[in-house]
Enzyme design. Structure first.
Site, PDB file in Angstrom:
ATOM      1  N   HIS A 166      59.370  36.028  61.590  1.00  0.00           N
ATOM      2  CA  HIS A 166      58.843  37.032  62.527  1.00  0.00           C
ATOM      3  C   HIS A 166      59.853  37.170  63.657  1.00  0.00           C
ATOM      4  O   HIS A 166      60.343  36.167  64.184  1.00  0.00           O
ATOM      5  CB  HIS A 166      57.483  36.571  63.068  1.00  0.00           C
ATOM      6  CG  HIS A 166      57.071  37.265  64.323  1.00  0.00           C
ATOM      7  ND1 HIS A 166      57.096  38.633  64.442  1.00  0.00           N
ATOM      8  CD2 HIS A 166      56.643  36.789  65.522  1.00  0.00           C
ATOM      9  CE1 HIS A 166      56.706  38.961  65.661  1.00  0.00           C
ATOM     10  NE2 HIS A 166      56.429  37.867  66.334  1.00  0.00           N
ATOM     11  N   ASN A 190      60.565  42.844  69.495  1.00  0.00           N
ATOM     12  CA  ASN A 190      59.495  42.149  68.774  1.00  0.00           C
ATOM     13  C   ASN A 190      58.395  43.177  68.476  1.00  0.00           C
ATOM     14  O   ASN A 190      57.713  43.630  69.392  1.00  0.00           O
ATOM     15  CB  ASN A 190      58.990  41.019  69.675  1.00  0.00           C
ATOM     16  CG  ASN A 190      57.817  40.245  69.105  1.00  0.00           C
ATOM     17  OD1 ASN A 190      57.115  40.722  68.223  1.00  0.00           O
ATOM     18  ND2 ASN A 190      57.592  39.049  69.623  1.00  0.00           N
ATOM     19  N   CYS A 220      51.034  38.668  65.614  1.00  0.00           N
ATOM     20  CA  CYS A 220      52.367  38.460  65.033  1.00  0.00           C
ATOM     21  C   CYS A 220      52.306  37.961  63.594  1.00  0.00           C
ATOM     22  O   CYS A 220      53.262  38.128  62.839  1.00  0.00           O
ATOM     23  CB  CYS A 220      53.152  37.480  65.893  1.00  0.00           C
ATOM     24  SG  CYS A 220      53.279  38.063  67.573  1.00  0.00           S
TER      25      CYS A 220
HETATM   26  O1  UT7 Z   1      55.657  37.261  69.020  1.00  0.00           O
HETATM   27  C1  UT7 Z   1      54.665  36.322  69.285  1.00  0.00           C
HETATM   28  C2  UT7 Z   1      55.218  35.026  69.667  1.00  0.00           C
HETATM   29  N1  UT7 Z   1      56.018  35.158  70.858  1.00  0.00           N
HETATM   30  C3  UT7 Z   1      57.013  34.314  71.057  1.00  0.00           C
HETATM   31  O2  UT7 Z   1      57.275  33.477  70.243  1.00  0.00           O
HETATM   32  C4  UT7 Z   1      57.754  34.411  72.370  1.00  0.00           C
HETATM   33  C5  UT7 Z   1      57.998  33.030  72.914  1.00  0.00           C
HETATM   34  N2  UT7 Z   1      58.558  32.986  74.256  1.00  0.00           N
HETATM   35  C6  UT7 Z   1      59.764  33.490  74.577  1.00  0.00           C
HETATM   36  O3  UT7 Z   1      60.421  34.114  73.767  1.00  0.00           O
HETATM   37  C7  UT7 Z   1      60.321  33.206  75.955  1.00  0.00           C
HETATM   38  O4  UT7 Z   1      59.477  32.290  76.614  1.00  0.00           O
HETATM   39  C8  UT7 Z   1      60.476  34.471  76.852  1.00  0.00           C
HETATM   40  C9  UT7 Z   1      61.615  35.343  76.314  1.00  0.00           C
HETATM   41  C10 UT7 Z   1      59.196  35.280  76.875  1.00  0.00           C
HETATM   42  C11 UT7 Z   1      60.811  34.105  78.288  1.00  0.00           C
HETATM   43  O5  UT7 Z   1      61.991  33.351  78.324  1.00  0.00           O
HETATM   44  P1  UT7 Z   1      62.025  31.976  79.103  1.00  0.00           P
HETATM   45  O6  UT7 Z   1      63.381  31.452  78.937  1.00  0.00           O
HETATM   46  O7  UT7 Z   1      60.891  31.130  78.632  1.00  0.00           O
HETATM   47  O8  UT7 Z   1      61.840  32.439  80.603  1.00  0.00           O
HETATM   48  P2  UT7 Z   1      60.728  32.002  81.664  1.00  0.00           P
HETATM   49  O9  UT7 Z   1      59.442  32.681  81.390  1.00  0.00           O
HETATM   50  O10 UT7 Z   1      60.751  30.517  81.797  1.00  0.00           O
HETATM   51  O11 UT7 Z   1      61.307  32.610  82.991  1.00  0.00           O
HETATM   52  C12 UT7 Z   1      62.514  32.121  83.586  1.00  0.00           C
HETATM   53  C13 UT7 Z   1      62.843  32.950  84.794  1.00  0.00           C
HETATM   54  C14 UT7 Z   1      61.673  33.093  85.760  1.00  0.00           C
HETATM   55  O12 UT7 Z   1      62.211  33.131  87.074  1.00  0.00           O
HETATM   56  P3  UT7 Z   1      62.192  31.799  88.007  1.00  0.00           P
HETATM   57  O13 UT7 Z   1      60.745  31.436  88.134  1.00  0.00           O
HETATM   58  O14 UT7 Z   1      62.990  30.771  87.238  1.00  0.00           O
HETATM   59  O15 UT7 Z   1      62.820  32.273  89.258  1.00  0.00           O
HETATM   60  C15 UT7 Z   1      61.112  34.449  85.438  1.00  0.00           C
HETATM   61  O16 UT7 Z   1      60.458  35.056  86.515  1.00  0.00           O
HETATM   62  O17 UT7 Z   1      63.197  34.274  84.395  1.00  0.00           O
HETATM   63  C16 UT7 Z   1      62.358  35.219  85.101  1.00  0.00           C
HETATM   64  N3  UT7 Z   1      62.127  36.345  84.202  1.00  0.00           N
HETATM   65  C17 UT7 Z   1      62.951  37.397  84.125  1.00  0.00           C
HETATM   66  N4  UT7 Z   1      64.078  37.698  84.773  1.00  0.00           N
HETATM   67  C18 UT7 Z   1      64.688  38.860  84.437  1.00  0.00           C
HETATM   68  C19 UT7 Z   1      61.108  36.514  83.311  1.00  0.00           C
HETATM   69  N5  UT7 Z   1      61.264  37.659  82.658  1.00  0.00           N
HETATM   70  C20 UT7 Z   1      62.405  38.234  83.148  1.00  0.00           C
HETATM   71  C21 UT7 Z   1      63.078  39.440  82.843  1.00  0.00           C
HETATM   72  N6  UT7 Z   1      64.227  39.700  83.521  1.00  0.00           N
HETATM   73  N7  UT7 Z   1      62.655  40.301  81.907  1.00  0.00           N
END
Ligand code: UT7
Length: 334
Positions: free
Chosen positions: A261, A291, A115
């Site tokens: 980014h 992204n 990134c």
């Molecule tokens: O580009 C390089 C740098 N990258 C970044 O800076 C990205 C940084 N991270 C993020 O942007 C976020 O952490 C994400 C967008 C990747 C994920 O969002 P989050 O709010 O951190 O979600 P999470 O991983 O904590 O997941 C929350 C819930 C989980 O379910 P439970 O365990 O609460 O039941 C996941 O399984 O959302 C679920 N989940 C989804 N649900 C529907 C994860 N991905 C999805 C999805 N659709 N695509």
């Protein structure tokens, strides 16, 4: 020492638009979750057979940047190409640009900083121009990520975020009266290398294992500890933007355009709020492209110039954070 300015910008994205609803056909996800957590509405994914590769997309972006700079390909003294999704394991994509554009034996450097790739590549190009080694350096950033994503529910935390595309700039020696790049700031912290990674195809996971065991989702698809990356991103983005501003005695209200980014719209909004920036001081296009890793800032800069959001003389801050972790910023007068 000389000064480098951005003389031309360009970008290219594949035609194929993939909406959040399209993804819901492939995995257990939905439009609301993706929009709420990431701000992404759609992204571009290459289609098999459409001819798009990291190199070919980068070449199209490069042609646009060279034309916009009012130059010919052979004016380019060096090519710097940032990608983590190269066409070949080796050689890198830089030589493909050299060949396609018919640039006579100019040097080609490849950068693999995920990134932060464009920021690192821009810093390399800046150093070349500053020291007088080259008058014009082509900096390209391109990513073809969609074929390598885990498009099942298992991979939904990663695959809904990423998109394909390319951006490019030509850096040229600036005259004394012109603005240009004021400073570049680069950092890394390898202890977090496992938090965002794709290990497969590295020499630690060599071909024998692949042949014996087949594709292993733990190493052959990108993996991300999303929460951890998010928390580190907001801290490091803030720090490295401040570092650039402090170095140049600039306050946030003086920035005309911050281009972070395009990792996640929530990250950009968090930084904007903390720095007290108005909406018109921050450029985001993740809503349309997702992204695009190393390419995202280059695409956004090109689009910001194209739409008039960035004009000649504007004070522009670019900032990135990603796998490694690596992060960095560039402050320039466009
Ligand atoms: O580009 C390089 C740098 N990258 C970044 O800076 C990205 C940084 N991270 C993020 O942007 C976020 O952490 C994400 C967008 C990747 C994920 O969002 P989050 O709010 O951190 O979600 P999470 O991983 O904590 O997941 C929350 C819930 C989980 O379910 P439970 O365990 O609460 O039941 C996941 O399984 O959302 C679920 N989940 C989804 N649900 C529907 C994860 N991905 C999805 C999805 N659709 N695509």
């Amino acid at each position: 020492m000389y000064k480098a300015k951005v003389a031309g910008v360009g970008h290219y994205v594949p035609e194929n638009i993939v909406s959040n609803n399209d993804l819901a056909q492939l995995m257990d996800t939905d439009d609301e979750w993706i929009r709420e957590r990431t701000g992404i509405e759609e992204r571009r994914w290459v289609k098999e057979g459409d001819g798009n590769t990291a190199a070919t997309m980068g070449i199209k972006a490069a042609q646009m940047a060279i034309t916009q700079a009012g130059l010919e390909p052979n004016d380019i003294g060096h090519i710097v190409f940032a990608t983590i999704s190269p066409d070949y394991y080796f050689p890198g994509c830089g030589v493909q640009v050299q060949e396609a554009l018919g640039i006579h034996t100019a040097g080609a450097t490849d950068v693999r900083n995920a990134c932060s790739g464009f920021i690192y590549a821009l810093s390399v190009g800046n150093a070349f121009v500053k020291t007088g080694m080259y008058e014009h350096v082509l900096v390209v950033a391109s990513e073809l990520q969609s074929p390598f994503l885990d498009k099942t529910t298992r991979g939904r935390g990663v695959s809904v975020i990423f998109g394909d595309g390319a951006g490019a700039v030509v850096l040229s020696k600036a005259s004394a009266k012109e603005g240009g790049i004021k400073s570049c700031h680069l950092h890394s912290e390898g202890k977090h290398k496992e938090e965002l990674t794709m290990k497969g195809f590295g020499t630690q996971h060599w071909i024998g294992a692949l042949l014996e065991k087949g594709v292993n989702p733990d190493i052959h698809f990108p993996k991300m500890n999303g929460n951890f990356v998010f928390k580190n991103a907001v801290v490091r983005f803030g720090e490295v933007i401040k570092e650039a501003l402090d170095k140049n005695g600039i306050t946030p209200d003086q920035i005309d355009c911050l281009i972070p980014h395009q990792a996640n719209l929530r990250i950009a909004q968090f930084i904007q709020k903390r720095m007290g920036l108005r909406d018109d001081q921050v450029f985001n296009n993740i809503q349309k492209y997702g992204n695009t890793t190393g390419a995202s800032i280059a695409i956004a800069l090109s689009e910001a110039v194209q739409t008039g959001a960035v004009k000649r003389g504007d004070l522009v801050c670019l900032a990135a954070f990603g796998a490694g972790f690596t992060w960095g910023s560039v402050l320039m007068e466009y």
